[in-house]
Write a protein that holds these residues in place. Structure first.
Motif, PDB file in Angstrom:
ATOM      1  N   UNK A   1       4.734 -13.217  -4.721  1.00 37.78           N
ATOM      2  CA  UNK A   1       5.340 -12.146  -5.515  1.00 37.78           C
ATOM      3  C   UNK A   1       5.370 -10.820  -4.762  1.00 37.78           C
ATOM      4  N   UNK A   2       4.427 -10.610  -3.850  1.00 43.33           N
ATOM      5  CA  UNK A   2       4.362  -9.323  -3.145  1.00 43.33           C
ATOM      6  C   UNK A   2       4.951  -9.383  -1.739  1.00 43.33           C
ATOM      7  N   UNK A   3       5.615 -10.478  -1.405  1.00 51.90           N
ATOM      8  CA  UNK A   3       6.265 -10.570  -0.106  1.00 51.90           C
ATOM      9  C   UNK A   3       7.328  -9.486   0.026  1.00 51.90           C
ATOM     10  N   UNK A   4       7.313  -8.755   1.155  1.00 58.96           N
ATOM     11  CA  UNK A   4       8.261  -7.662   1.351  1.00 58.96           C
ATOM     12  C   UNK A   4       8.449  -7.450   2.850  1.00 58.96           C
ATOM     13  N   UNK A   5       9.683  -7.518   3.311  1.00 57.41           N
ATOM     14  CA  UNK A   5       9.967  -7.407   4.739  1.00 57.41           C
ATOM     15  C   UNK A   5       9.600  -6.056   5.335  1.00 57.41           C
ATOM     16  N   UNK A   6       9.517  -5.013   4.524  1.00 62.39           N
ATOM     17  CA  UNK A   6       9.180  -3.683   5.030  1.00 62.39           C
ATOM     18  C   UNK A   6       7.675  -3.423   5.035  1.00 62.39           C
ATOM     19  N   UNK A   7       6.898  -4.364   4.549  1.00 66.75           N
ATOM     20  CA  UNK A   7       5.448  -4.171   4.461  1.00 66.75           C
ATOM     21  C   UNK A   7       4.756  -4.684   5.712  1.00 66.75           C
ATOM     22  N   UNK A   8       3.916  -3.829   6.269  1.00 69.16           N
ATOM     23  CA  UNK A   8       3.098  -4.226   7.410  1.00 69.16           C
ATOM     24  C   UNK A   8       1.723  -4.674   6.984  1.00 69.16           C
ATOM     25  N   UNK A   9       1.384  -4.435   5.709  1.00 68.78           N
ATOM     26  CA  UNK A   9       0.073  -4.831   5.211  1.00 68.78           C
ATOM     27  C   UNK A   9       0.144  -5.333   3.783  1.00 68.78           C
TER      28      UNK A   9
ATOM     29  N   UNK B   1      -1.294  -6.197  -3.237  1.00 69.51           N
ATOM     30  CA  UNK B   1      -0.455  -5.033  -2.999  1.00 69.51           C
ATOM     31  C   UNK B   1       0.082  -5.103  -1.575  1.00 69.51           C
ATOM     32  N   UNK B   2       1.370  -4.833  -1.428  1.00 72.21           N
ATOM     33  CA  UNK B   2       1.988  -4.713  -0.108  1.00 72.21           C
ATOM     34  C   UNK B   2       2.446  -3.274   0.087  1.00 72.21           C
ATOM     35  N   UNK B   3       2.136  -2.730   1.257  1.00 74.55           N
ATOM     36  CA  UNK B   3       2.499  -1.368   1.621  1.00 74.55           C
ATOM     37  C   UNK B   3       3.019  -1.368   3.057  1.00 74.55           C
ATOM     38  N   UNK B   4       3.633  -0.265   3.495  1.00 69.21           N
ATOM     39  CA  UNK B   4       4.111  -0.210   4.868  1.00 69.21           C
ATOM     40  C   UNK B   4       3.003  -0.424   5.909  1.00 69.21           C
ATOM     41  N   UNK B   5       1.776   0.016   5.611  1.00 67.63           N
ATOM     42  CA  UNK B   5       0.675  -0.068   6.572  1.00 67.63           C
ATOM     43  C   UNK B   5      -0.582  -0.635   5.910  1.00 67.63           C
ATOM     44  N   UNK B   6      -1.468  -1.239   6.701  1.00 69.02           N
ATOM     45  CA  UNK B   6      -2.642  -1.933   6.168  1.00 69.02           C
ATOM     46  C   UNK B   6      -3.615  -1.007   5.441  1.00 69.02           C
ATOM     47  N   UNK B   7      -3.842   0.189   5.951  1.00 67.77           N
ATOM     48  CA  UNK B   7      -4.790   1.100   5.300  1.00 67.77           C
ATOM     49  C   UNK B   7      -4.379   1.416   3.877  1.00 67.77           C
ATOM     50  N   UNK B   8      -3.092   1.690   3.693  1.00 72.70           N
ATOM     51  CA  UNK B   8      -2.561   1.974   2.364  1.00 72.70           C
ATOM     52  C   UNK B   8      -2.690   0.754   1.457  1.00 72.70           C
ATOM     53  N   UNK B   9      -2.447  -0.423   2.032  1.00 74.64           N
ATOM     54  CA  UNK B   9      -2.542  -1.654   1.241  1.00 74.64           C
ATOM     55  C   UNK B   9      -3.972  -1.888   0.770  1.00 74.64           C
ATOM     56  N   UNK B  10      -4.954  -1.685   1.664  1.00 70.95           N
ATOM     57  CA  UNK B  10      -6.355  -1.844   1.269  1.00 70.95           C
ATOM     58  C   UNK B  10      -6.730  -0.856   0.167  1.00 70.95           C
TER      59      UNK B  10
ATOM     60  N   UNK C   1       2.276   5.174  -8.331  1.00 69.53           N
ATOM     61  CA  UNK C   1       2.535   6.610  -8.215  1.00 69.53           C
ATOM     62  C   UNK C   1       1.705   7.252  -7.100  1.00 69.53           C
ATOM     63  N   UNK C   2       0.543   6.675  -6.789  1.00 69.01           N
ATOM     64  CA  UNK C   2      -0.371   7.288  -5.828  1.00 69.01           C
ATOM     65  C   UNK C   2      -0.276   6.741  -4.409  1.00 69.01           C
ATOM     66  N   UNK C   3       0.383   5.605  -4.218  1.00 69.32           N
ATOM     67  CA  UNK C   3       0.460   4.954  -2.903  1.00 69.32           C
ATOM     68  C   UNK C   3       1.895   4.499  -2.643  1.00 69.32           C
ATOM     69  N   UNK C   4       2.280   4.348  -1.364  1.00 68.22           N
ATOM     70  CA  UNK C   4       3.637   3.883  -1.042  1.00 68.22           C
ATOM     71  C   UNK C   4       3.759   2.358  -1.201  1.00 68.22           C
ATOM     72  N   UNK C   5       3.637   1.900  -2.415  1.00 68.54           N
ATOM     73  CA  UNK C   5       3.616   0.468  -2.711  1.00 68.54           C
ATOM     74  C   UNK C   5       5.019  -0.114  -2.609  1.00 68.54           C
ATOM     75  N   UNK C   6       5.150  -1.165  -1.833  1.00 70.71           N
ATOM     76  CA  UNK C   6       6.404  -1.900  -1.727  1.00 70.71           C
ATOM     77  C   UNK C   6       6.446  -3.020  -2.766  1.00 70.71           C
ATOM     78  N   UNK C   7       5.279  -3.631  -3.058  1.00 71.69           N
ATOM     79  CA  UNK C   7       5.214  -4.705  -4.051  1.00 71.69           C
ATOM     80  C   UNK C   7       3.788  -4.803  -4.576  1.00 71.69           C
ATOM     81  N   UNK C   8       3.647  -5.115  -5.867  1.00 78.01           N
ATOM     82  CA  UNK C   8       2.342  -5.194  -6.524  1.00 78.01           C
ATOM     83  C   UNK C   8       2.373  -6.336  -7.531  1.00 78.01           C
ATOM     84  N   UNK C   9       1.262  -7.052  -7.631  1.00 78.83           N
ATOM     85  CA  UNK C   9       1.131  -8.127  -8.615  1.00 78.83           C
ATOM     86  C   UNK C   9      -0.316  -8.206  -9.085  1.00 78.83           C
ATOM     87  N   UNK C  10      -0.514  -8.565 -10.354  1.00 76.79           N
ATOM     88  CA  UNK C  10      -1.859  -8.741 -10.906  1.00 76.79           C
ATOM     89  C   UNK C  10      -1.798  -9.744 -12.053  1.00 76.79           C
TER      90      UNK C  10
END
Length: 153
Positions: free
Chosen positions: A35-43, A111-120, A84-93
């Motif tokens: 569900x959170x697969x996103x080509x623009x996400x690095x993390x 959670x998928x984000x452009x970079x790993x730190x944001x994703x964590x 709202x607080x993070x550059x989330x590309x995809x989220x699932x719960x």
């Protein structure tokens, strides 16, 4: 050449909340991950919460989860705060309710984000706020015959 951060993939997606659910059936890590697969996400960060055989120094024999009818709406509110607080590309719960056994999956968030730190950071915020704010209660029965209710609200 300096990298700029104005590429659309560096930004939050327009509609990043892909899957939110409370279920009585076993949860699928694969479903949440897909569900959170996103080509623009690095993390992509995935958290899986399982039922353990102990809590607070006591052996747990049985565990059940129940929730308030507003739990899914509250889950969405928590997810929207993370978005709202993070550059989330995809989220699932997804969270399980009902009677579970030791080792069963109780919750899966990703959670998928452009970079790993944001994703964590976003994934940690999602699971922590879900546990503290969504009205889902855990009923534990211990091997000594005592029981305990633990909940978010």
């Amino acid at each position: 050449m300096a990298r700029t951060h104005d590429h659309p993939g560096e930004q939050a997606a327009a509609d990043p909340i892909k899957l939110l659910a409370i279920r009585e059936t076993p949860l699928s890590v694969d479903e949440v991950f897909q569900a959170v697969g996103d080509d623009a996400s690095g993390g992509t960060t995935l958290f899986v919460g399982t039922v353990r055989n102990h809590d607070g120094g006591a052996d747990v024999d049985a565990l059940g989860y129940s929730c308030h009818p507003t739990a899914e709406a509250e889950m969405r509110r928590v997810a929207e705060k993370v978005v709202a607080d993070y550059p989330v590309r995809a989220l699932a719960a997804v969270h399980r309710v009902g009677d579970l056994r030791i080792g069963d999956i109780a919750v899966v968030v990703a959670v998928s984000c452009p970079h790993r730190g944001e994703a964590f950071e976003a994934c940690r915020k999602l699971i922590d706020d879900l546990k503290h704010e969504v009205p889902i209660w855990k009923h534990q029965t211990f091997s000594d015959g005592t029981e305990e209710w633990v909940g978010a609200c």
